[in-house]
Scaffold this motif. Structure first.
Motif, mmCIF file in Angstrom:
data_model
loop_
_atom_site.group_PDB
_atom_site.id
_atom_site.type_symbol
_atom_site.label_atom_id
_atom_site.label_comp_id
_atom_site.label_asym_id
_atom_site.label_seq_id
_atom_site.Cartn_x
_atom_site.Cartn_y
_atom_site.Cartn_z
ATOM 1 N N SER A 310 54.070 76.788 9.328
ATOM 2 C CA SER A 310 54.551 76.277 10.608
ATOM 3 C C SER A 310 55.474 77.277 11.295
ATOM 4 C CB SER A 310 55.281 74.943 10.403
ATOM 5 O OG SER A 310 56.435 75.116 9.604
ATOM 6 N N VAL A 311 56.294 77.980 10.504
ATOM 7 C CA VAL A 311 57.174 78.990 11.084
ATOM 8 C C VAL A 311 56.357 80.176 11.590
ATOM 9 C CG1 VAL A 311 59.074 80.580 10.607
ATOM 10 C CG2 VAL A 311 59.094 78.278 9.627
ATOM 11 N N ARG A 312 55.364 80.585 10.820
ATOM 12 C CA ARG A 312 54.502 81.686 11.262
ATOM 13 C C ARG A 312 53.786 81.338 12.557
ATOM 14 N NH1 ARG A 312 51.554 83.319 5.515
ATOM 15 N NH2 ARG A 312 53.427 84.133 4.462
ATOM 16 N N TYR A 313 53.358 80.090 12.679
ATOM 17 C CA TYR A 313 52.656 79.686 13.898
ATOM 18 C C TYR A 313 53.590 79.737 15.098
ATOM 19 C CZ TYR A 313 49.902 76.890 17.143
ATOM 20 O OH TYR A 313 49.203 76.467 18.224
ATOM 21 N N TYR A 339 49.701 73.221 29.204
ATOM 22 C CA TYR A 339 49.606 72.078 28.300
ATOM 23 C C TYR A 339 48.427 72.275 27.355
ATOM 24 C CZ TYR A 339 45.816 70.585 31.388
ATOM 25 O OH TYR A 339 44.656 70.540 32.122
ATOM 26 N N ALA A 340 48.500 71.584 26.223
ATOM 27 C CA ALA A 340 47.410 71.603 25.247
ATOM 28 C C ALA A 340 46.414 70.498 25.589
ATOM 29 C CB ALA A 340 47.977 71.382 23.837
ATOM 30 N N PRO A 341 45.146 70.689 25.276
ATOM 31 C CA PRO A 341 44.553 71.807 24.531
ATOM 32 C C PRO A 341 44.073 72.949 25.423
ATOM 33 C CG PRO A 341 42.939 70.091 24.801
ATOM 34 C CD PRO A 341 44.183 69.583 25.453
ATOM 35 N N GLN A 344 47.710 77.402 24.902
ATOM 36 C CA GLN A 344 48.297 77.497 23.569
ATOM 37 C C GLN A 344 49.644 76.776 23.519
ATOM 38 O OE1 GLN A 344 49.143 81.504 22.446
ATOM 39 N NE2 GLN A 344 49.532 81.017 20.296
ATOM 40 N N VAL A 345 49.892 76.037 22.430
ATOM 41 C CA VAL A 345 51.167 75.353 22.239
ATOM 42 C C VAL A 345 52.174 76.349 21.672
ATOM 43 C CG1 VAL A 345 52.359 73.502 21.024
ATOM 44 C CG2 VAL A 345 50.026 73.149 21.853
ATOM 45 N N PHE A 346 53.354 76.439 22.311
ATOM 46 C CA PHE A 346 54.356 77.404 21.875
ATOM 47 C C PHE A 346 55.290 76.852 20.803
ATOM 48 C CE2 PHE A 346 53.869 79.281 26.324
ATOM 49 C CZ PHE A 346 52.982 80.240 25.878
ATOM 50 N N ASP A 347 55.495 75.540 20.752
ATOM 51 C CA ASP A 347 56.457 74.940 19.817
ATOM 52 C C ASP A 347 57.846 75.537 20.000
ATOM 53 O OD1 ASP A 347 55.115 72.906 18.452
ATOM 54 O OD2 ASP A 347 54.119 74.338 17.136
ATOM 55 N N ASN A 348 58.167 75.884 21.225
ATOM 56 C CA ASN A 348 59.473 76.446 21.551
ATOM 57 C C ASN A 348 59.737 76.141 23.020
ATOM 58 O OD1 ASN A 348 61.510 78.357 22.537
ATOM 59 N ND2 ASN A 348 61.306 79.375 20.560
ATOM 60 N N GLN A 349 60.726 75.297 23.294
ATOM 61 C CA GLN A 349 60.959 74.861 24.666
ATOM 62 C C GLN A 349 61.427 75.998 25.558
ATOM 63 O OE1 GLN A 349 60.178 71.757 25.951
ATOM 64 N NE2 GLN A 349 60.486 72.944 27.821
ATOM 65 N N TYR A 350 62.145 76.955 25.010
ATOM 66 C CA TYR A 350 62.581 78.087 25.825
ATOM 67 C C TYR A 350 61.382 78.894 26.319
ATOM 68 C CZ TYR A 350 67.311 77.166 24.148
ATOM 69 O OH TYR A 350 68.524 76.586 23.872
ATOM 70 N N LEU A 351 60.432 79.159 25.427
ATOM 71 C CA LEU A 351 59.234 79.883 25.852
ATOM 72 C C LEU A 351 58.444 79.078 26.864
ATOM 73 C CD1 LEU A 351 57.932 81.356 22.455
ATOM 74 C CD2 LEU A 351 59.359 82.460 24.180
ATOM 75 N N ASP A 410 58.909 72.113 21.210
ATOM 76 C CA ASP A 410 58.894 71.947 22.664
ATOM 77 C C ASP A 410 59.491 70.595 23.022
ATOM 78 O OD1 ASP A 410 56.742 70.985 21.246
ATOM 79 O OD2 ASP A 410 55.324 71.138 22.898
ATOM 80 N N LEU A 411 60.799 70.559 23.099
ATOM 81 C CA LEU A 411 61.582 69.326 23.181
ATOM 82 C C LEU A 411 61.206 68.466 24.374
ATOM 83 C CD1 LEU A 411 65.286 68.994 22.339
ATOM 84 C CD2 LEU A 411 64.596 68.271 24.604
ATOM 85 N N LEU A 412 61.049 69.055 25.549
ATOM 86 C CA LEU A 412 60.782 68.272 26.758
ATOM 87 C C LEU A 412 59.385 67.678 26.782
ATOM 88 C CD1 LEU A 412 62.506 70.439 29.504
ATOM 89 C CD2 LEU A 412 63.433 68.525 28.207
ATOM 90 N N ALA A 413 58.536 68.045 25.837
ATOM 91 C CA ALA A 413 57.211 67.430 25.738
ATOM 92 C C ALA A 413 57.256 66.106 24.992
ATOM 93 C CB ALA A 413 56.235 68.386 25.050
ATOM 94 N N PHE A 414 58.395 65.773 24.396
ATOM 95 C CA PHE A 414 58.564 64.519 23.658
ATOM 96 C C PHE A 414 59.433 63.588 24.497
ATOM 97 C CE2 PHE A 414 57.475 67.684 20.564
ATOM 98 C CZ PHE A 414 56.645 67.024 19.671
ATOM 99 N N PRO A 415 58.881 62.487 24.989
ATOM 100 C CA PRO A 415 59.588 61.683 26.003
ATOM 101 C C PRO A 415 60.858 61.013 25.507
ATOM 102 C CG PRO A 415 57.594 60.554 25.268
ATOM 103 C CD PRO A 415 57.554 61.931 24.675
#
Length: 459
Positions: A310-313, A339-341, A344-351, A410-415
């Motif tokens: 998960s960290v590598r991703y 947005y997915a799909p 690509q999902v970044f899993d980082n809200q800053y990015l 990606d914090l803002l993607a979670f309501p």
């Protein structure tokens, strides 16, 4: 007869039989809906996917706007640092939206941008409702206690999922709601230990929310006797919420509670630090006895970061995010358009914010969090009441959690965690307004000297 009547009169004057519904009442309903409504449920019959909390946010900002045209509804007026930050955030994202939609956007991305703008307005309604609608220390405590109670309910649902595998959220679907297309697994496995989301969309979100609510249960537990209450219920609530944090089995949740703990540890007195360390130590011992292997799982989560998939991703997509950001560095490609799909999902809200809203978007996002922390810190500096000072410190500590959480997902993607973030930002503004109003009131209410007592100038 003569001795009983004064007591009755005093009780009737000092203890009102009911409390009139106000902005704090609406905020209590709001936070209950945010935390206890399953994230996958949306309202039927609407042209876009909106949760009950989203609709309440739009309703709140409508009430807020209308109430500012009157002087009789009790809404707060006048400057407030957090409210100015909310205005700046809203206008900046509105400009980013206009910049993106001025050019051509595919229909799917345009629809997603429209939806994201509606969610921004709903979250602003929540924050502004807290800043201007919650008047007085008692009403703020009332709202925050309701948040703790809702957090206990969320933790209970997560505990049932973790211990028995039964998902109570499948029985919480009302006729006006239906499930969206997002699949939420009630129980996931990680490092041989199951993890649960409770009413949220993912265990990561569940863990971060528990970390943001837990300090308030601890605060009310420490200061219950000062208010003439029994601390037992608040410590029970704190234990249940802490167990919910453990059941999430989330690195992000542990980083969030560590962030809060560091801030509180710096601001607390030496005695309070020793008490907190004793409570944490006893809690960890109980967890190790009741749930063997759970603490070892958390230990492995951090010791195996270098080999964790998960960290590598999360790291491998940095070059793609950088390339996309450099195409539109100032205003991005538009909020909600990545947005997915499809992408690509970044899993980082800053990015994600840099890609969608550019430098302007990342500046106002970090800015509202820092302004909220500043507002709570200023309230702590201005206040002389130990309870208020500790509450302000707790608000400041929890307000900065999104700055840490935004690195790991990606914090803002979670309501739900997004709504809670704006809720606590608004609470910081409400706390600042309450303290500032109390400091102004003595000067405003001080009676002026009678005219005949004033010195008369001699000619």
């Amino acid at each position: 007869m003569t001795t009983a009547s004064p007591r009755i009169q005093i009780a009737s004057l000092d203890t009102p039989l009911y409390q009139r519904a106000d902005g704090a009442t609406l905020m209590c309903v709001y936070v209950m809906v945010i935390l206890l409504t399953p994230a996958r449920l949306i309202l039927r019959g609407l042209p876009m996917s909106l949760t009950p909390a989203d609709v309440l946010g739009l309703f709140t900002i409508t009430l807020w706007f209308c109430a500012h045209f009157t002087t009789t509804l009790g809404i707060a007026k006048g400057p407030n640092a957090v409210r100015r930050g909310m205005f700046t955030y809203g206008f900046a994202l509105l400009f980013v939206y206009g910049y993106a939609t001025f050019a051509y956007l595919p229909s799917d991305e345009l629809n997603s941008a429209d939806h994201s703008l509606v969610l921004v307005v709903a979250n602003l309604g929540l924050a502004l409702g807290m800043v201007d609608g919650v008047r007085g220390r008692e009403r703020l405590d009332f709202v925050l206690k309701a948040m703790v109670v809702a957090g206990v309910g969320m933790a209970f649902i997560g505990g049932v999922q973790w211990i028995s595998g039964i998902d109570l959220t499948v029985y919480m679907e009302l006729p006006i709601l239906h499930a969206n297309d997002v699949v939420v697994q009630a129980v996931e496995a990680r490092s041989g230990i199951q993890r649960v989301p409770a009413t949220t969309g993912h265990p990561i979100e569940f863990g971060v929310i528990m970390a943001m609510i837990l300090p308030f249960a601890v605060h009310y537990g420490f200061h219950a006797r000062d208010r003439g209450e029994s601390p037992r219920r608040w410590w029970i609530a704190a234990v249940m919420i802490a167990m919910g944090l453990m059941f999430a089995v989330s690195r992000s949740g542990i980083l969030a509670i560590a962030t809060v703990g560091i801030v509180l540890f710096i601001g607390w007195s030496g005695r309070r630090r020793l008490q907190a360390m004793g409570v944490v130590g006893a809690f960890l011992v109980v967890v190790q006895v009741l749930f063997p292997g759970l603490l070892g799982t958390f230990y492995n989560l951090f010791t195996s970061i270098g080999s964790d998939d998960s960290v590598r991703y999360r790291v491998h997509d940095y070059p793609n995010a950088t390339a996309e950001f450099l195409r539109r560095p100032w205003f991005g490609r538009g909020i909600g358009t990545w947005y997915a799909p499809k992408h690509q999902v970044f899993d980082n809200q800053y990015l994600l914010t840099l890609v969608e809203a550019g430098i302007v978007g990342i500046t106002v996002l970090v800015g509202i969090v820092l302004i909220a922390a500043y507002g709570a810190s200023k309230a702590r500096y201005l206040s002389v009441d130990p309870r208020d000072r500790n509450l302000a410190l707790t608000l400041a500590a929890t307000a900065i959690v999104p700055l840490v959480g935004a690195v790991t997902f990606d914090l803002l993607a979670f309501p739900q965690v997004t709504a809670l973030m704006f809720f606590l930002i608004g609470a910081c503004g409400a706390m600042l307004r309450i303290v500032e109003d109390e400091r102004k009131r003595p000067r405003q209410q001080a009676p002026s000297a009678p005219r005949w007592d004033r010195p008369v100038a001699r000619r």
